[in-house]
Scaffold this active site. Structure first.
Site, PDB file in Angstrom:
ATOM      1  N   LYS A   1       0.849  -1.176   0.000  1.00  0.00           N
ATOM      2  CA  LYS A   1       0.000   0.000   0.000  1.00  0.00           C
ATOM      3  C   LYS A   1       0.895   1.240   0.000  1.00  0.00           C
ATOM      4  O   LYS A   1       1.765   1.376   0.860  1.00  0.00           O
ATOM      5  CB  LYS A   1      -0.882  -0.011   1.259  1.00  0.00           C
ATOM      6  N   VAL A   2       0.688   2.106  -0.973  1.00  0.00           N
ATOM      7  CA  VAL A   2       1.469   3.346  -1.046  1.00  0.00           C
ATOM      8  C   VAL A   2       0.519   4.516  -1.284  1.00  0.00           C
ATOM      9  O   VAL A   2      -0.667   4.345  -1.576  1.00  0.00           O
ATOM     10  CB  VAL A   2       2.510   3.304  -2.189  1.00  0.00           C
TER      11      VAL A   2
END
Lengths: 309, 309, 309, 309, 309
Positions: free
Chosen positions: A204-205
């Site tokens: 997740k970014v």
């Protein structure tokens, strides 16, 4: 149930992984309205811990109740709900089997400015809660980054050994990174790479900006047109082992929904696997949030590069 | 996904159980064509181990291949596939996430006449294979019954601690039970009770006959009309904590399909939760087996006591 | 397969080591085009983690894909591929058994200026990935050097106990060492000695310059002609227990290939066991990299002191 | 090294297995003269333990020396040497890396008539000796069969967890099986099935006779022409998950070499993966044994059903 | 101190063993009057435990005192003293460093006729007492033989892991072996083989008689002239991995010293590594025992096959 071809293609990138991990990835990828498409839309609710309850929920007090988030995720047809131990514990029995859960196993508050996270749950908790995955945050670049990597590495090893998938929230920050640097393209891509190297199945970014933060990295990006988010997302996917790892993007700072939908479309066009949208959803009234999440799902399901949402 | 009311009613019988166990029960109960009805139809394939490969598969040689059984269970829309470690290992990667799996964790062969089972797998195997449940056979009445209960009890405790559901195959047998006694109503009910007392979430028994085997038990059944299978099934359900535990019934010895369908209808009418049909299905050609299993599902889904299938 | 005499001579330096460690050293030394010569040419790909993905791979975007590096190492006939957990995990199943793997078990990023490394993997990971060796970086001279030595010592002990060989990347750095000091002859030799003392089977250093960094060390080198790299390499080999430990040299900063080949020839002439060439290879197009690595192998295989490449 | 297509096809049957296990299977399958063909020819030397040294080696006293067997296996180009702890320990250092080793980890002697085996070594021993696999014998049908299955199951789990492949010697015997029954087709197939169900990667059985031992199994074989060994081997392969598990066959009782070669050809024609020939080889003079093993390899490499060797 | 060539030749048979084990073997082989010759003469004093104190020591009451045996072993220039925990504990402080000690770690009494031994001490005891080796008895052929092998295997593994050498007393016995069978040549050789396979560094057996006990073994010895003890000892050495393991022989039943010396000479001529003489020595007055042991040493040091002592 047949696993769809799109999902099977994603799973094939995890060759040699325990079948239980693949089954849990399949569970995430086959569930909800994006089920079968190879895309994920996840509701993350760790803001009560991370930002405090008032800041997170007073705008929509119904969201103080953990059950609210289970209901929202189910109603909107999301892929999963991700939250800390307590929130999941408060609803896991009532909603057992209704949707995939991701146990956010480390957490930080903002009562201090430590750049670190406490390990607040473990693999056994995740299994007892019926989770499909366990999640960890890392802060590449912070003073305690290597201790964090080591904690997360242990969690990943134990999770895989028990058939759980692992989500890593990669949030670069630290003394050497200004606020703008944290979402700089090179830095976001670097965070994704580190998460992949640590063994994350899902990364997740934040959506990357056109900034290049590291002086040494600038030559690598010379001559590229980084003005489009889709291009930048595509680079993050490269950093995630050329797309061999699932990458989902947060909604970024609150903005009007049109801007948000454009951003989602760019993520889709850049090859991102999906979205993970917290405050932007649960801080709205239930119906509005459900519709907005529905729209986000529609965008991810629509043809990349098509006329969009 | 909403858990259906019928399934929620079943899950409510497991109040206080770890949510992960309930989520796995929900997975079994929401999957396949019976999904949402509160019924289960399971394909068990341990006969290669228990009876030998030739006796089990030579009549339909395609069934020597573990993948065959995954395909059959998926195609027929079953709730789950139950099998020993080796068979599941051979297909768990290829079919990851495609259907719930039950790891049959103890097994016996018939190269000797020991009434015992070897523990051939454990909870960690089940998790790594992505199983929703682990299964054990007990032989109440046999010389080593208490060792078996103790082994199974340990397995159940560890499984629950890791969020797995537990299926117990309750097969009374032993020096004091003749062949006919093994399916006697009092004995089958007794087996179901013991499985429930050991902590089983799902109990597998054979359809009970009208025989009452234990002299001391006879007065208890005096004056009852035990001629109908539905009545006898109803008694077994009583023995399973008044129906608070899921009970599924085997297909019994091979018979013509009409007799089998009548039996299934009686199980349905007696309140049984479903069927677990091995040899009777996989010893037929694929299409025939799929259709027969489809018919079994239809019967379980049809109104109890109605005009039947 | 007969172990060649050249390899047996190398293995004899590890008398008393567990046979499994020697078997894994033999595997590295008998594989690829240098197989049997006692030389090693290794592809290290930890730059995505250490320098960031953009800086490492944007010049040759195919290299974002972990499979690329497996293919390159195989095609070029290298001795092994060395990389962090994530990269190896992404390809270990697809390329199982195709070439020896070295798990780089600690890693650093450059989002901060910490002189430290996180332990990101362990012996069990290495075994499950099918690796022949595990690798660790040490920074002799840095503030946390002793903690690093202690971590690495534990990894070495556990690796040996499980039959794995150990590679130590010895990179002196720290507050007391300027940039030029890090490759000074006395410092590089010192790093090699420390790695050998910690129990490394294979030591990786940078080609030493003619600088002598430590004032106290200068008298020891007085009167020696240190102008030739071969002479300096010979001194590093002395520091590695008079050549009883395998030492491989990095390619050093990017340079034109002629300079690189000259350097490789000097390493060969000085008695170095081989080369470990990362960026200099994978930042070129595949064919060019393969040919360059082939040339490097040719040089190592050619007679020392001959007319060179 | 490229893994050949034939070997890759075999490895694909082990999807979801740890890559380290697959790498070790690949090591066995790519080594020696059968390397790359998907076939295995293995030298097993546990007879000193199982039958006593005099009976095993007096006919060829050079074979008392453990090194003799390493030399024979290497010279003949075999896939591996399988032996107990002591024998491997006596040569593993001298021959480190020269050929794949299989640690036979349980053993029996014939100073008593116990139908059981002692666990004489473990996974850590195998790793320290540099083995590619660990091996266990089971006696399905004997009084202690279930304890044996449980011991072997633990060994298999630990081996897989450390990247080792597992070979199971399946030798049915017991009070209910006469001498002729032990090699009966139904019984040999049953043994292979049990080994596969326990999780064996490679299964070793005796060539099956045309006897059907179990009365209950007879109908399953009715009308089949079992007179040809190739047909019977084909049935054993069915029992080994339709050929998804590697099966190798022992040489059977000593016989003249023509009979032996015919037997090997039938194993090849029936789809067997290879041979494991102990006494029949090492009880001959070195040169004669090497040539005989060479011929066995030739037969396995020749086209199935062709005019044979 | 230089390790003599004769001792080095023996040590070379333990290639790959931990150097600490080899150092302890060297300690035994370099100590006392046989030091440097490759021979061992050991005083074993476990008879107080095994046969009872009265039977063992009343004939020479001074021998009730543990110190007596330390004194005797030192005075006679023996290689080592082997005894149970209590006896060693009683003298290890007083005689610390004076001679190599072997802790006999399992023991039996004769108050019952169990054919088994109790584990009475462990590796930590041996280290704390300053022992060079630990010793175990096995009874191949007895009903509990496999449990004994498993206990001893664990002891051996732990001992090697802590750098201790291991002595195994191999005494075949059991329901299938008559009294004469226990010293039959085939049986003694079999015991030696089993000890070697279990990983013993030093094996203790009884001098073999000309009997062949196992019917199946008889053909293997056909046509051999087994009338000479030297020939029979030579066969036992074959069984001990063709002499790659140290084998020492007990003095056998009490006899006149001439017969004993002849026996020792035959052991020497057959290639045995030495003697272990208990009752025959300590049941004599001190001076007589010392002289007799001196003579035994002389015989072992004299040329094999020469005119003897």
């Amino acid at each position: 149930m047949r696993i769809s071809e799109a999902v099977q293609r994603v799973l094939n990138n995890y060759g040699g992984e325990r079948p239980g991990v693949k089954a849990n990835l399949a569970r995430l990828l086959m569930h909800g309205r994006t089920g079968g498409s190879g895309k994920l839309v996840i509701l993350p609710v760790d803001q009560g811990f991370e930002h405090g309850p008032g800041r997170s929920f007073s705008v929509n007090p119904a969201a103080y109740d953990p059950h609210y988030h289970f209901e929202l995720a189910i109603e909107a047809g999301l892929s999963a709900l991700a939250a800390p131990l307590g929130l999941l514990t408060a609803g896991a029995d009532r909603f057992a089997g209704a949707l995939p859960l991701i146990l956010k196993a480390n957490n930080a508050d903002n009562l201090s400015d430590d750049r670190d996270q406490a390990v607040t749950a473990g693999v056994r908790d995740a299994l007892q809660l019926g989770c499909s995955a366990i999640g960890y945050t890392i802060y590449p670049g912070c003073d305690r980054q290597y201790e964090m990597f080591e904690e997360v590495r242990e969690g990943i090893a134990e999770a895989r050994d028990h058939g759980l998938a692992v989500v890593v929230w990669a949030y670069p920050r630290g003394r050497h990174l200004g606020k703008d640097d944290e979402t700089a393209l090179d830095v976001v891509a670097y965070g994704a790479q580190i998460a992949a190297q640590l063994g994350a199945h899902i990364i997740k970014v934040k959506p990357p900006s056109a900034v290049i933060a590291q002086a040494e990295a600038r030559p690598a990006y010379e001559g590229m047109d980084l003005s489009g988010l889709a291009t930048r997302v595509r680079h993050v996917m490269q950093a995630a082992f050329a797309g061999r790892r699932i990458v989902v993007f947060s909604g970024g700072p609150a903005k009007d929904v049109t801007a948000l939908y454009d951003e989602i479309a760019a993520i889709r066009d850049g090859g991102g696997h999906g979205s993970i949208v917290g405050r932007n959803s649960f801080q709205r009234p239930f119906g509005e949030a459900r519709d907005m999440l529905g729209r986000i799902i529609d965008i991810h399901l629509s043809q990349a590069g098509g006329q969009g949402p």
